[in-house]
Design a protein around this motif. Structure first.
Motif, PDB file in Angstrom:
ATOM      1  N   LEU A  36      30.911  30.822  19.360  1.00 24.85           N
ATOM      2  CA  LEU A  36      32.198  30.941  18.679  1.00 24.85           C
ATOM      3  C   LEU A  36      32.239  32.157  17.759  1.00 24.85           C
ATOM      4  CD1 LEU A  36      32.846  27.191  17.725  1.00 24.85           C
ATOM      5  CD2 LEU A  36      33.694  28.461  19.713  1.00 24.85           C
ATOM      6  N   ALA A  37      31.096  32.539  17.238  1.00 22.70           N
ATOM      7  CA  ALA A  37      31.013  33.695  16.336  1.00 22.70           C
ATOM      8  C   ALA A  37      29.572  34.159  16.261  1.00 22.70           C
ATOM      9  CB  ALA A  37      31.529  33.324  14.948  1.00 22.70           C
ATOM     10  N   ARG A  38      29.398  35.415  15.819  1.00 21.58           N
ATOM     11  CA  ARG A  38      28.055  35.953  15.590  1.00 21.58           C
ATOM     12  C   ARG A  38      28.057  36.549  14.177  1.00 21.58           C
ATOM     13  NH1 ARG A  38      24.677  38.718  20.123  1.00 21.58           N
ATOM     14  NH2 ARG A  38      23.725  36.711  20.561  1.00 21.58           N
ATOM     15  N   PRO A  39      27.689  35.756  13.164  1.00 17.64           N
ATOM     16  CA  PRO A  39      27.749  36.230  11.777  1.00 17.64           C
ATOM     17  C   PRO A  39      26.984  37.535  11.590  1.00 17.64           C
ATOM     18  CG  PRO A  39      27.349  33.872  11.845  1.00 17.64           C
ATOM     19  CD  PRO A  39      27.233  34.363  13.252  1.00 17.64           C
ATOM     20  N   SER A  40      27.651  38.518  11.011  1.00 15.73           N
ATOM     21  CA  SER A  40      27.088  39.865  10.915  1.00 15.73           C
ATOM     22  C   SER A  40      25.813  39.900  10.060  1.00 15.73           C
ATOM     23  CB  SER A  40      28.122  40.842  10.355  1.00 15.73           C
ATOM     24  OG  SER A  40      28.562  40.414   9.074  1.00 15.73           O
TER      25      SER A  40
END
Length: 309
Positions: A36-40
């Motif tokens: 869902l996301a790839r936290p930076s």
């Protein structure tokens, strides 16, 4: 025919660069299926943790697989998965609760460059990424299952993690008086065969799995890896005792201060050098079944024993 040191160095550098590129491709901002996301921040910490290094374990996968004609591109994927496990272990080993190190590969350790919570999560994410890489590689399902099982066992309670806790126990971390334990040479070798040797053994066996090696070939590579893993750790311990922090890229002379159980502390430097020589010869002898095809792996054992960083 022996492999010249210059040629071996060139080969190590080529595999290291290819491994770096493979890892970087997996640590981009592009979402993978099911994410869902790839936290930076987490990605940045994972990239920090996996940047640099000799890439010995991917090199061993590539060269072991090459004995059986396996394409390097396929072996590199497995090598990258194994390197994720190795790098995660370094991130966690460097934490204040473990070895409390400030430098790794000449740069701030991950918890110093970011913070402890981010470092813990980066290690967790790298460990799980290794299995994601193996599960999604282009190989027969049985091969993928064998590789996943191999790496899981090498990293777990009977391998690297188990060896790490034996190392901490030997330091006296869990005793009320905090005094180091007195271990025999055999006990130290068992500890080191788990803590360091398990991933090295997995690297060589992964090459054999990819190459569908017969039993005698797998045994030969296992004997090579066992000797190599012990040699690697003795060389590391000698560097800690005799090396220079600037050249090592990390703090030197920490083992004695922490009461670590090493063959150097147990046998002394001279005898440890003799044991290192014997293990290097053992590693080379184990590969005789492969003849000249194993020349690069033989040279790698010599390099690992004689390295200065």
């Amino acid at each position: 025919m022996p492999v010249p040191p210059v040629e071996l160095a060139r080969r190590l550098e080529a595999v290291a660069a290819a491994t770096e590129a493979t890892l970087l491709a997996r640590l981009t901002n592009a979402l993978q299926p099911g994410e869902l996301a790839r936290p930076s921040r987490l990605l940045a910490a994972m990239r920090h943790a996996t940047t640099g290094g000799k890439r010995v374990r991917p090199f061993l996968v590539v060269e072991s697989a090459a004995l059986f004609g396996v394409p390097e591109t396929q072996a590199l994927i497995v090598g990258a998965a194994l390197e994720c496990i190795h790098c995660y272990s370094l991130v966690h080993d460097d934490l204040p609760a473990m070895d409390n190190d400030d430098l790794r590969r000449g740069r701030p350790t991950t918890h110093r460059a970011f913070d402890e919570a981010t470092a813990i999560l980066a290690g967790d994410a790298l460990l799980t990424l290794s299995f994601d890489i193996l599960a999604s590689m282009n190989a027969h399902a049985a091969t993928r299952i064998d590789l996943i099982g191999l790496l899981a066992r090498a990293a777990g309670i009977g391998g690297m993690a188990g060896g790490q806790i034996l190392d901490l126990e030997a330091e006296g971390r869990f005793a009320s008086d905090r005094r180091p334990l007195s271990l025999s040479a055999g006990e130290v070798e068992r500890l080191q065969s788990m803590k360091t040797g398990a991933l090295i053994a997995a690297a060589c066996d992964a090459g054999a799995i990819l190459g569908k090696a017969v039993e005698a070939e797998r045994h030969a590579l296992a004997d090579y890896a066992r000797a190599l893993g012990l040699a690697f750790q003795i060389a590391d311990d000698l560097l800690d005792a005799e090396g220079d922090s600037t050249r090592l890229g990390k703090a030197a002379a920490k083992d004695a201060g922490q009461g670590k159980a090493t063959l150097v502390s147990l046998l002394g430097s001279t005898e440890a050098h003799r044991r290192l020589d014997a293990l290097t010869a053992e590693a080379a002898s184990a590969l005789s079944i492969f003849g000249d095809r194993a020349a690069t792996l033989v040279a790698a054992a010599e390099f690992i024993a004689r390295r200065d960083r």
